[in-house]
Design a protein around this motif. Structure first.
Motif, PDB file in Angstrom:
ATOM      1  N   ASN A  53      22.626  15.564  12.493  1.00 54.51           N
ATOM      2  CA  ASN A  53      23.381  15.726  13.790  1.00 54.51           C
ATOM      3  C   ASN A  53      22.680  15.790  15.029  1.00 54.51           C
ATOM      4  N   TYR A  54      21.507  15.004  15.173  1.00 56.25           N
ATOM      5  CA  TYR A  54      20.580  15.059  16.192  1.00 56.25           C
ATOM      6  C   TYR A  54      21.191  14.715  17.466  1.00 56.25           C
ATOM      7  N   ASP A  55      20.638  15.302  18.621  1.00 57.68           N
ATOM      8  CA  ASP A  55      21.310  14.877  19.848  1.00 57.68           C
ATOM      9  C   ASP A  55      20.388  15.209  21.044  1.00 57.68           C
ATOM     10  N   HIS A  56      18.967  15.177  20.765  1.00 54.86           N
ATOM     11  CA  HIS A  56      17.915  15.299  21.626  1.00 54.86           C
ATOM     12  C   HIS A  56      17.051  13.939  21.987  1.00 54.86           C
ATOM     13  N   TRP A  60      18.867   8.519  24.923  1.00 57.63           N
ATOM     14  CA  TRP A  60      20.393   8.403  24.550  1.00 57.63           C
ATOM     15  C   TRP A  60      21.046   9.342  24.652  1.00 57.63           C
ATOM     16  N   ASN A  61      22.232   9.575  24.973  1.00 56.46           N
ATOM     17  CA  ASN A  61      23.322  10.527  24.907  1.00 56.46           C
ATOM     18  C   ASN A  61      24.232  10.252  23.399  1.00 56.46           C
ATOM     19  N   VAL A  62      24.558  11.261  22.527  1.00 50.68           N
ATOM     20  CA  VAL A  62      25.522  11.076  21.628  1.00 50.68           C
ATOM     21  C   VAL A  62      26.750  11.702  21.833  1.00 50.68           C
ATOM     22  N   SER A  66      29.011  12.567  15.860  1.00 51.04           N
ATOM     23  CA  SER A  66      27.363  12.926  15.700  1.00 51.04           C
ATOM     24  C   SER A  66      26.611  11.700  14.809  1.00 51.04           C
ATOM     25  N   GLY A  96      29.442   8.981  15.471  1.00 54.62           N
ATOM     26  CA  GLY A  96      28.933   8.965  16.631  1.00 54.62           C
ATOM     27  C   GLY A  96      28.779   7.839  17.462  1.00 54.62           C
ATOM     28  N   LEU A  98      26.385   6.221  20.033  1.00 58.17           N
ATOM     29  CA  LEU A  98      24.849   6.312  20.879  1.00 58.17           C
ATOM     30  C   LEU A  98      24.843   5.515  21.941  1.00 58.17           C
TER      31      LEU A  98
END
Length: 222
Positions: A53-56, A60-62, A66, A96, A98
């Protein structure tokens, strides 16, 4: 041989050489008359760490679900020697999207080139899919079987009307296992005005040379 005939023949040869030179000049410049700009290039290897669940992401934005950033040694590295890559169906039960942080600007006549790598999920005996889109310019869905390795995909197209767009990779699924994404590159090519002006200047030079030869021939014939 009559001098007039000699100069007429020389004039014809000069015209032919000028035409051939102009054709060669135009052909050479047609291959290099475009300026290529790299809009996005990402192998995901610059990310700070792997995580479910990486979002950094740097680029890119997620959204709408996820994704997992995987691939380091000992952390779900299903396809070794490829660095880090993205599982587009993260670990929340909802795949999710990307989406590029940058909104890209395109003008009519731009040539857009998109390339990326996709691989099967490497775990479940299912065919997963992802929808790739670039605003209204491009939209396509890709399906890959479980054990397909990283495969290169490239798409090229010409922009008809000016527009702005984000680049999106939308995972499809809800089982925490999705297609793997790596090595995304987006470029655009636009004509260089300087190349066109150079061709026009060369044409003007050729026309001037032909006019001088005709004036010289007229003076001799007189």
């Amino acid at each position: 041989m009559n001098k007039s005939i000699v100069f007429q023949n020389l004039n014809k040869i000069g015209i032919a050489l000028t035409a051939l030179t102009a054709i060669g000049f135009a052909t050479t410049n047609s291959a290099s008359a475009a300026s290529v700009t790299t809009l996005l290039q990402d192998s995901f290897d610059q990310e700070n760490s792997t995580a479910l669940n990486y979002d950094h992401f740097v680029n890119w934005n997620v959204i709408n679900g996820s994704v997992d950033l995987i691939g380091s040694v000992g952390f779900y590295d299903f396809l070794p020697a490829n660095g880090l890559y993205v599982d587009l169906d993260g670990s929340t039960g909802q795949a999710g999207t990307l989406q590029s942080k940058t909104i890209f600007n395109f003008q009519a006549g731009d040539t857009v080139n998109l390339s990326f790598q996709l691989a099967g999920n490497q775990r479940n005996n299912v065919t997963d899919s992802v929808t790739v889109s670039l605003g209204t310019l491009f939209n396509d869905t890709f399906l890959l079987p479980e054990f397909q390795g990283f495969t290169n995909f490239t798409r090229s197209f010409t922009v008809a009307n000016a527009t702005n767009a984000t680049l999106d990779f939308k995972g499809i699924g809800a089982d925490n296992v999705g297609l793997l994404l790596d090595n995304v590159t987006l470029t655009k090519s636009v004509p260089e005005p300087g190349s066109i002006m150079g061709l026009l200047a060369f044409g003007a030079f050729g026309a001037t040379s032909l006019r001088k030869r005709k004036q010289q021939q007229s003076a001799i014939n007189a």
